[in-house]
Design an enzyme around this catalytic site. Structure first.
Site: not given
Length: 320
Positions: A124, A148, A152
């Site tokens: 992402s 998040y 990642k």
């Protein structure tokens, strides 16, 4: 060819399955078996001649991926994830799904000698953050500003290392914000970027929680699916030692989204968007960069959208 897809019940997973079945082959090989993995049993796709195994399992449990890896898949699409706002709210859950399960997947491949298996992970734009240059490239240092993005980024490093060691043939596609997502808003901090277009176009109200000056790097579902398929076809030798790169999105502001909405559906549609600032959402998405040079992805054959209007028109035409 045998393909495993984690997160197969999600919107990207389902669209990827549909596209793979329509194509019938990947990298010049006939697709003979799909293994679809999610927390709940993924829906059964319409298929003729392709064996489909649907597994409802918790990939965070010890040995949770054993059934999916037992047959030695040729390609693994790792799409399973706890999305941005949810991962920020629940650190433990985000770590288990976004990082621990990725490590377990890599270890599972290593234990079974799946060195030739092509592992495609969806990362992402959230992996970036902090003080950044005006325009980023693939080698810009990763300084994620939310859990998040950190999860990642850690997974990216693992896939690079396992690939360097020859334990798996990994490749990481950093996804821009995807618009226009089908369905309803989800727990992703960027969910509003789809809803402020999708809902008004469907005659419904939507909430915009951020400033209209906010710029975002976006890509359509159609182009993301094309990129996932192409990602499994690029030879490992062409990727080199660094296996993560940004897909070719386009930069748009929220104001430009609303103006495009006005152009295609009029003032009445724009009036359906209520502006209700949300500091939590703004803090997350404003930390994501919006301008990239994606030369490496384009040299590898990845292609993006032509314009925001093209994305909206595709949605209206039922292509997204």
């Amino acid at each position: 060819m045998h393909i495993v897809i984690t997160g197969a019940a999600g919107f990207l997973g389902q669209q990827l399955v549909e596209r793979l079945l329509a194509e019938g082959e990947l990298n010049g090989q006939t697709i003979r078996h799909l293994t679809l993995v999610d927390m709940a049993e993924p829906p059964m796709p319409a298929t003729d001649g392709v064996e489909v195994t649907r597994l409802a399992l918790d990939i965070t449990e010890p040995g949770g991926l054993d059934a999916a890896l037992a047959a030695g898949p040729d390609v693994i699409y790792h799409l399973a994830a706890v999305v941005s706002a949810a991962a920020e709210t629940d650190l433990e859950l985000g770590m288990r799904v976004n990082f621990d399960a990725t490590r377990a997947l890599l270890e599972g491949c290593h234990a079974r000698g799946l060195a030739e298996t092509r592992l495609v992970m969806a990362s992402s734009v959230a992996a970036y953050g902090g003080e950044l240059p005006e325009v980023l490239d693939d080698m810009t240092a990763l300084q994620p500003q939310n859990s998040y993005g950190a999860q990642k980024a850690m997974s990216e490093l693992l896939i690079n290392d396992y690939s360097r060691r020859g334990l798996v043939d990994g490749r990481v596609l950093r996804l821009p914000t995807i618009i226009i997502r089908p369905g309803r808003p989800n727990a992703a901090a960027s969910s509003f970027a789809s809803s402020i277009l999708r809902e008004p176009l469907n005659g419904e109200e939507a909430v915009c929680p951020v400033s209209t000056d906010l710029a975002m790097f976006v890509m359509s579902p159609e182009k993301v699916i094309e990129a996932l398929i192409h990602g499994a076809e690029v030879p490992g030798d062409a990727l080199g030692p660094f296996r993560a790169f940004m897909l070719p999105g386009i930069t748009v502001t929220v104001a430009e989204m609303l103006e495009t909405l006005r152009q295609v559906a009029g003032d009445e549609a724009v009036a359906r968007v209520r502006h209700e600032p949300d500091a939590r959402i703004s803090a997350i998405v404003s930390g994501w960069p919006s301008r990239f040079t994606t030369r490496r992805a384009r040299e590898l054959g990845f292609r993006g959208d032509g314009s925001l209007r093209e994305i909206v028109d595709a949605f209206l035409n039922g292509k997204a």
